[in-house]
Write an enzyme that holds these catalytic residues in place. Sequence first.
Site, PDB file in Angstrom:
ATOM      1  N   PRO A   1       0.798  -1.225   0.000  1.00  0.00           N
ATOM      2  CA  PRO A   1       0.000   0.000   0.000  1.00  0.00           C
ATOM      3  C   PRO A   1       0.833   1.278   0.000  1.00  0.00           C
ATOM      4  O   PRO A   1       1.870   1.360   0.652  1.00  0.00           O
ATOM      5  CB  PRO A   1      -0.813  -0.099   1.299  1.00  0.00           C
ATOM      6  CG  PRO A   1      -0.124  -1.104   2.136  1.00  0.00           C
ATOM      7  CD  PRO A   1       0.523  -2.063   1.178  1.00  0.00           C
ATOM      8  N   ASN A   2       0.321   2.224  -0.765  1.00  0.00           N
ATOM      9  CA  ASN A   2       0.862   3.583  -0.881  1.00  0.00           C
ATOM     10  C   ASN A   2       2.155   3.668  -1.684  1.00  0.00           C
ATOM     11  O   ASN A   2       2.625   4.770  -1.967  1.00  0.00           O
ATOM     12  CB  ASN A   2       1.055   4.230   0.512  1.00  0.00           C
ATOM     13  CG  ASN A   2      -0.255   4.314   1.264  1.00  0.00           C
ATOM     14  OD1 ASN A   2      -1.232   4.850   0.741  1.00  0.00           O
ATOM     15  ND2 ASN A   2      -0.320   3.733   2.447  1.00  0.00           N
TER      16      ASN A   2
ATOM     17  N   ASN B   1       8.072  -5.479  -0.589  1.00  0.00           N
ATOM     18  CA  ASN B   1       7.933  -4.309   0.281  1.00  0.00           C
ATOM     19  C   ASN B   1       6.447  -4.205   0.587  1.00  0.00           C
ATOM     20  O   ASN B   1       5.670  -3.688  -0.218  1.00  0.00           O
ATOM     21  CB  ASN B   1       8.449  -3.036  -0.406  1.00  0.00           C
ATOM     22  CG  ASN B   1       8.391  -1.831   0.534  1.00  0.00           C
ATOM     23  OD1 ASN B   1       7.772  -1.885   1.607  1.00  0.00           O
ATOM     24  ND2 ASN B   1       9.014  -0.741   0.135  1.00  0.00           N
TER      25      ASN B   1
END
Length: 138
Positions: free
Chosen positions: A10-11, A72
């Site tokens: 996410p992000n 990640n």
Amino acid sequence: MKKIIIINGPNLNLLGKREPEIYGTSSFKDFFKELKQTYKTIELHYFQSNIEGELINKLHEVGFQYDGIILNAGAYTHTSIAIADAVKGIETPVIEVHISNVHARESFRHKSYLSANAKGVILGFGLKSYHLAIQSFL
Ligand code: DQA
């Protein structure tokens, strides 16, 4: 040819725009093009999702076929037992990567549910962390 995939959580789709003082100014798409140019002897793939279950589905899909996974998981690193279980359940070795040095940041970033089942952890070298992870598979 070795098959390696980078999975970003996410992000991380906002790289280049998001908190540039921490995460830098290049977008991951541009960076990924550079990576593909640099490592021509491997088949390099990329997947990003903001959704926990999609990350798990991708780990299941590639985790019995690929030679390496560079993960990640963003903030899910610090929260997700489900992603940790997926990392544990697959065969392909997973390198946990972080752009920032999470240990120099807020204490909630110091805990990773993933590290115990990762082959290794690389963090704090900016986008270079991904290069180091790829090199560890070569
Ligand atoms: C990150 C560190 C995480 O704590 C954070 O939630 C991210 C990015 C990193 O690459 O430095 O989204 O995984």
